[in-house]
Scaffold this active site. Sequence first.
Site, PDB file in Angstrom:
ATOM      1  N   LYS A 172      36.012  50.903  51.699  1.00 31.72           N
ATOM      2  CA  LYS A 172      36.826  49.781  52.189  1.00 31.72           C
ATOM      3  C   LYS A 172      37.126  49.993  53.671  1.00 31.72           C
ATOM      4  O   LYS A 172      37.371  51.125  54.116  1.00 31.72           O
ATOM      5  CB  LYS A 172      38.128  49.717  51.376  1.00 31.72           C
ATOM      6  CG  LYS A 172      39.022  48.527  51.701  1.00 31.72           C
ATOM      7  CD  LYS A 172      40.255  48.483  50.783  1.00 31.72           C
ATOM      8  CE  LYS A 172      41.123  47.271  51.086  1.00 31.72           C
ATOM      9  NZ  LYS A 172      42.328  47.192  50.207  1.00 31.72           N
TER      10      LYS A 172
ATOM     11  N   SER B  98      43.336  42.578  48.029  1.00 35.47           N
ATOM     12  CA  SER B  98      42.649  42.634  49.300  1.00 35.47           C
ATOM     13  C   SER B  98      41.307  43.349  49.265  1.00 35.47           C
ATOM     14  O   SER B  98      40.502  43.184  50.184  1.00 35.47           O
ATOM     15  CB  SER B  98      43.549  43.321  50.324  1.00 35.47           C
ATOM     16  OG  SER B  98      43.722  44.690  49.988  1.00 35.47           O
TER      17      SER B  98
ATOM     18  N   SER C 123      45.921  45.361  44.901  1.00 39.38           N
ATOM     19  CA  SER C 123      44.640  45.111  45.568  1.00 39.38           C
ATOM     20  C   SER C 123      43.436  45.850  45.019  1.00 39.38           C
ATOM     21  O   SER C 123      42.307  45.567  45.425  1.00 39.38           O
ATOM     22  CB  SER C 123      44.750  45.417  47.056  1.00 39.38           C
ATOM     23  OG  SER C 123      45.355  44.328  47.713  1.00 39.38           O
TER      24      SER C 123
END
Length: 493
Positions: free
Chosen positions: A78, A159, A183
Amino acid sequence: MSALTDLGVAAIRDGVKGGDFSAREVAEAFNAAIEAARTLNAFVVETPEYALAAADAADADRAAGALKPLSGVPLGIKDLFCTKGVQTIAGSKILQGYEPVYDSTVSANLLAAGAGMLGKLNMDEFAMGSSNETSAFGPALSPWRRNDGGNVALTPGGSSGGSASAVAARLAPGVTGTDTGGSIRQPAAFTGITGIKPTYGRCSRYGIVAFASSLDQAGPMARDVRDCAILLEAMAGFDPKDSTSLKLDVPKWEANLSNNIKGVRVGIPKEYRIKDVPRDIDTMWDEGIAWLRDAGAQIVQVSLPHTKYALPAYYIIAPAEASSNLARYDGVRYGLRVQPDGGNLGDMYEATRAAGFGAEVKRRIMIGTYVLSAGFYDAYFNQAQKVRALIARDFDNVWSECDLLLTPTAPSAAFGLGEKSADPIAMYLNDVFAVPASLAGLPAISVPAGLDGQGLPLGLQIIGRALDEQGVLNAALAFEERAGFTARAEPWW
Ligand code: GLN
């Protein structure tokens, strides 16, 4: 496309070890898949050469009889994790061009365990969002489509939207995510994959771009429970560079994985039965309860009375911490700088922050600044902290009646792009089932349960006591075996 991309973390690790294929073949297959799937906008930086270099090292280690725990396994990271020399901008224009000079502890741990890096994954700006639509790179897309004939592009959740999309579309066998208020779990549920947020403090936050420091936790997202156990074991561990890191050895989660949950008491919290949730979610929940009962668990009805205050408390505490953490982006130290003609230093700060932050981030900085201001601190921030303590106490109390909790992960299946972006409150409501465990710092996993009437994945969440990742993983394994979820998105990208 090679079938190697259909393999998960354990299968790749074991196949490389057994000589069924080389690590290089694996890395090449995933690199090709990523290149062919750019429409999904899951990866924002591709690093095929890093993946190949790690693969070659893994193949050499195999020849030397010195394989590491993740040798040959390529992963996506990420964009919130600092990666040395590789652009890390947390989905924000304000960090444009920023190349960290060091690795986050979590990503460094994965690389030290032999994993390779395929690239950096799209995400909501500073991890603020539930749909990946606040990203400066534009939204990542879900590989899933509704089966009603329409061609609506769906969000993979957020997210960690790029992370979820990459695993679901077979662009990576596993990835890192972060979870501040859902998330990891919500995008996992939206895309039919598995993701676990460990106990707060299990994974070091060092080198992870900070959003809300008392809530932020890293965790893995992968195809199944075993793969998550393997990845979490490599990611976790004490780190003196993070003062909230837990000084504990990392348990052998994979070796101790067991589907035997006979006698385990699973609580069903009545406050999570909220109205206006699609019927498919409640039906799936009931099915999940039946599966765990069938596996030998004892089902008990429980109550977490302060649940309804979790979301408002979260949306005070998280923006408060964010407003403080994001004060550092001033145009001086990293990324973007906008210097107005003839302006002084203050003008430069203002112009940089005005141009660099997106609307959602600005909204949160304003809310956070407001709730921390002298006149409102007691009414909002302090009050929210008290509510947080009550929510944590609800969980403490419930553990005398049960060992784990089973709930839905999210109140809906994946929604369409743009469907909620005009209404922040509707977007925030998506986190309703995820934030209580975040506020209490508890381990929680989302496991795919099945498809809804529109052919979209739904996930259920298992929450455990602090540090009981093993209990959570074991129940998730028993659940996964009964759910038998094998559906996957048909490639259109
Ligand atoms: N959707 C939540 C938010 O917008 C959670 C985000 C997260 O866990 N990083 O704050």
